[in-house]
Design a protein around this motif. Structure first.
Motif, PDB file in Angstrom:
ATOM      1  N   CYS A  31      22.468  36.736  48.558  1.00  0.00           N
ATOM      2  CA  CYS A  31      23.818  36.304  48.941  1.00  0.00           C
ATOM      3  C   CYS A  31      23.839  34.834  49.363  1.00  0.00           C
ATOM      4  CB  CYS A  31      24.358  37.179  50.069  1.00  0.00           C
ATOM      5  SG  CYS A  31      24.701  38.891  49.596  1.00  0.00           S
ATOM      6  N   HIS A  32      22.755  34.389  49.996  1.00  0.00           N
ATOM      7  CA  HIS A  32      22.658  32.980  50.390  1.00  0.00           C
ATOM      8  C   HIS A  32      22.785  32.075  49.173  1.00  0.00           C
ATOM      9  CE1 HIS A  32      21.056  29.187  51.925  1.00  0.00           C
ATOM     10  NE2 HIS A  32      20.170  29.225  50.945  1.00  0.00           N
ATOM     11  N   LEU A  33      22.124  32.449  48.083  1.00  0.00           N
ATOM     12  CA  LEU A  33      22.098  31.606  46.881  1.00  0.00           C
ATOM     13  C   LEU A  33      23.428  31.637  46.127  1.00  0.00           C
ATOM     14  CD1 LEU A  33      18.532  32.559  45.587  1.00  0.00           C
ATOM     15  CD2 LEU A  33      19.197  30.395  46.639  1.00  0.00           C
ATOM     16  N   VAL A  34      24.011  32.823  45.963  1.00  0.00           N
ATOM     17  CA  VAL A  34      25.203  32.929  45.118  1.00  0.00           C
ATOM     18  C   VAL A  34      26.508  32.786  45.897  1.00  0.00           C
ATOM     19  CG1 VAL A  34      24.027  34.393  43.432  1.00  0.00           C
ATOM     20  CG2 VAL A  34      25.326  35.468  45.296  1.00  0.00           C
ATOM     21  N   GLY A  87      30.700  32.997  53.335  1.00  0.00           N
ATOM     22  CA  GLY A  87      30.232  33.300  51.984  1.00  0.00           C
ATOM     23  C   GLY A  87      29.577  34.668  51.911  1.00  0.00           C
ATOM     24  N   LEU A  88      28.803  35.017  52.943  1.00  0.00           N
ATOM     25  CA  LEU A  88      28.162  36.329  53.000  1.00  0.00           C
ATOM     26  C   LEU A  88      29.218  37.431  53.093  1.00  0.00           C
ATOM     27  CD1 LEU A  88      25.654  38.116  53.200  1.00  0.00           C
ATOM     28  CD2 LEU A  88      25.518  37.573  55.642  1.00  0.00           C
ATOM     29  N   ALA A  89      30.263  37.192  53.899  1.00  0.00           N
ATOM     30  CA  ALA A  89      31.353  38.168  54.021  1.00  0.00           C
ATOM     31  C   ALA A  89      32.046  38.370  52.674  1.00  0.00           C
ATOM     32  CB  ALA A  89      32.359  37.709  55.078  1.00  0.00           C
ATOM     33  N   PHE A  90      32.301  37.258  51.956  1.00  0.00           N
ATOM     34  CA  PHE A  90      32.926  37.357  50.630  1.00  0.00           C
ATOM     35  C   PHE A  90      32.053  38.157  49.671  1.00  0.00           C
ATOM     36  CE2 PHE A  90      35.245  33.009  51.189  1.00  0.00           C
ATOM     37  CZ  PHE A  90      36.246  33.630  51.916  1.00  0.00           C
ATOM     38  N   GLN A  91      30.755  37.859  49.684  1.00  0.00           N
ATOM     39  CA  GLN A  91      29.861  38.534  48.741  1.00  0.00           C
ATOM     40  C   GLN A  91      29.758  40.023  49.045  1.00  0.00           C
ATOM     41  OE1 GLN A  91      28.898  36.976  46.124  1.00  0.00           O
ATOM     42  NE2 GLN A  91      27.740  38.654  45.221  1.00  0.00           N
ATOM     43  N   MET A  92      29.730  40.381  50.319  1.00  0.00           N
ATOM     44  CA  MET A  92      29.697  41.799  50.680  1.00  0.00           C
ATOM     45  C   MET A  92      30.980  42.490  50.228  1.00  0.00           C
ATOM     46  SD  MET A  92      26.758  42.485  51.751  1.00  0.00           S
ATOM     47  CE  MET A  92      27.211  44.219  52.006  1.00  0.00           C
ATOM     48  N   THR A  93      32.107  41.794  50.322  1.00  0.00           N
ATOM     49  CA  THR A  93      33.376  42.360  49.834  1.00  0.00           C
ATOM     50  C   THR A  93      33.308  42.576  48.328  1.00  0.00           C
ATOM     51  OG1 THR A  93      34.572  41.205  51.599  1.00  0.00           O
ATOM     52  CG2 THR A  93      35.881  42.027  49.762  1.00  0.00           C
ATOM     53  N   ASN A  94      32.749  41.606  47.608  1.00  0.00           N
ATOM     54  CA  ASN A  94      32.575  41.753  46.153  1.00  0.00           C
ATOM     55  C   ASN A  94      31.690  42.944  45.823  1.00  0.00           C
ATOM     56  OD1 ASN A  94      34.151  39.559  45.422  1.00  0.00           O
ATOM     57  ND2 ASN A  94      32.436  38.128  45.353  1.00  0.00           N
ATOM     58  N   TYR A 145      33.181  38.669  58.803  1.00  0.00           N
ATOM     59  CA  TYR A 145      34.387  37.838  58.867  1.00  0.00           C
ATOM     60  C   TYR A 145      34.638  37.368  60.300  1.00  0.00           C
ATOM     61  CZ  TYR A 145      35.827  38.942  54.070  1.00  0.00           C
ATOM     62  OH  TYR A 145      35.892  39.037  52.704  1.00  0.00           O
ATOM     63  N   ASP A 146      34.532  38.292  61.244  1.00  0.00           N
ATOM     64  CA  ASP A 146      34.760  37.932  62.654  1.00  0.00           C
ATOM     65  C   ASP A 146      33.748  36.891  63.130  1.00  0.00           C
ATOM     66  OD1 ASP A 146      36.902  39.680  62.845  1.00  0.00           O
ATOM     67  OD2 ASP A 146      35.695  41.332  63.637  1.00  0.00           O
ATOM     68  N   GLU A 147      32.485  37.078  62.745  1.00  0.00           N
ATOM     69  CA  GLU A 147      31.433  36.136  63.146  1.00  0.00           C
ATOM     70  C   GLU A 147      31.679  34.765  62.525  1.00  0.00           C
ATOM     71  OE1 GLU A 147      27.686  37.907  62.037  1.00  0.00           O
ATOM     72  OE2 GLU A 147      28.171  39.760  63.113  1.00  0.00           O
ATOM     73  N   ALA A 148      32.091  34.746  61.259  1.00  0.00           N
ATOM     74  CA  ALA A 148      32.355  33.476  60.566  1.00  0.00           C
ATOM     75  C   ALA A 148      33.479  32.717  61.253  1.00  0.00           C
ATOM     76  CB  ALA A 148      32.700  33.734  59.106  1.00  0.00           C
TER      77      ALA A 148
END
Length: 279
Positions: free
Chosen positions: A123-126, A153-160, A215-218
């Motif tokens: 997730c860090h890379l993409v 970005g990590l939150a977005f990727q987890m949603t994906n 999301y909350d952490e971000a």
């Protein structure tokens, strides 16, 4: 077709939530993020659309050489021709683009993740690096905003990952960590055969709670000084989090379909954040 027209068409055709956030940016920033996003789409499409792994690997190798050539002053692909005029202005380095390619290479070589720590590297890379570059283009002034961008970005990727569980499984890829699948009693075969169960629902609730926490952490990490400049990222957060809630409301019916928001709803959510500053 000019390089600028090419990347505009590439970004618009994707139908991505990201595109709606770009619409509210000043011209130069919009041109930069559109070109960068088109680059990300190009390399991601290699993995998704080319069935032969060896051909896909060769194509990603070509992109690595193209990035090197572009930073040496000789871009040949319209995406790189559109992106290169903005790299110095917004601090976009070749290692950012190489990281995105490396993430796509992981998709060719790895179809399972033992635990969340391993998934986080992917997730860090993409997604994390993409968030970092986007934050720079949007107008980052505080160094602390980088940590916010990576977390978002990590939150977005987890949603994906949650949205695409069924679609990815049909391609032979399962991003849900193996140890968590085992904990909730869900097998890879269940996902590939699109088998819903109480165990699957419990696993997806767990993943969704993690995504909401990210999301909350971000948002907690975003410095007040950069909140206005980072509105495009906050627009995307509003759109993606609304999508996450839609998936929850469906009872996690993601194995046989791709749940999505309408373009009009995405535009409304983006406008609401731009005009009113709220989710």
């Amino acid at each position: 077709m000019s390089p600028q027209d090419y990347v505009q068409q590439k970004a618009a055709a994707s139908g991505s939530s990201f595109y709606y956030a770009f619409l509210f940016l000043p011209a130069e920033r919009r041109a930069a993020i559109t070109a960068f996003y088109a680059f990300c789409r190009e390399v991601d499409d290699v993995v998704d659309e080319i069935k032969d792994p060896s051909v896909a690997a060769a194509k990603l190798g070509w992109w690595q050489k193209e990035v090197q050539q572009a930073y040496a002053g000789q871009p040949t692909h319209p995406v790189m021709q559109a992106l290169m005029p903005h790299t110095q202005t917004f601090g976009i380095d070749s290692h950012h683009l190489m990281a995105v390619i490396e993430g796509c290479q992981m998709d060719l070589n790895q179809t399972r993740y033992l635990d969340f720590a391993g998934l986080t590297k992917y997730c860090h890379l993409v997604a994390g690096v993409v968030g970092e570059v986007a934050a720079r283009i949007f107008g980052q002034t505080d160094e602390a905003t980088t940590a916010y961008a990576h977390k978002l970005g990590l939150a977005f990727q987890m949603t994906n990952i949650i949205r695409d569980v069924g679609e990815d499984a049909m391609r032979g890829r399962i991003y849900l960590p193996l140890d968590e699948q085992q904990r909730f009693g869900v097998k890879a075969q269940d996902l590939m055969q699109r088998t819903y169960s109480d165990n699957f629902t419990a696993l997806m609730k767990f993943q969704t709670e993690r995504a909401h926490a990210l999301y909350d952490e971000a948002l907690a990490l975003l410095p007040a000084a950069d909140r206005r400049a980072q509105k495009p990222g906050l627009m995307m957060a509003s759109i993606y989090r609304t999508l996450l809630r839609e998936i929850e409301a469906s009872g996690f019916q993601v194995l046989h379909q791709r749940i999505a928001l309408t373009p009009l709803r995405k535009l409304w959510l983006a406008w609401k954040m731009q005009a009113l500053g709220r989710f």
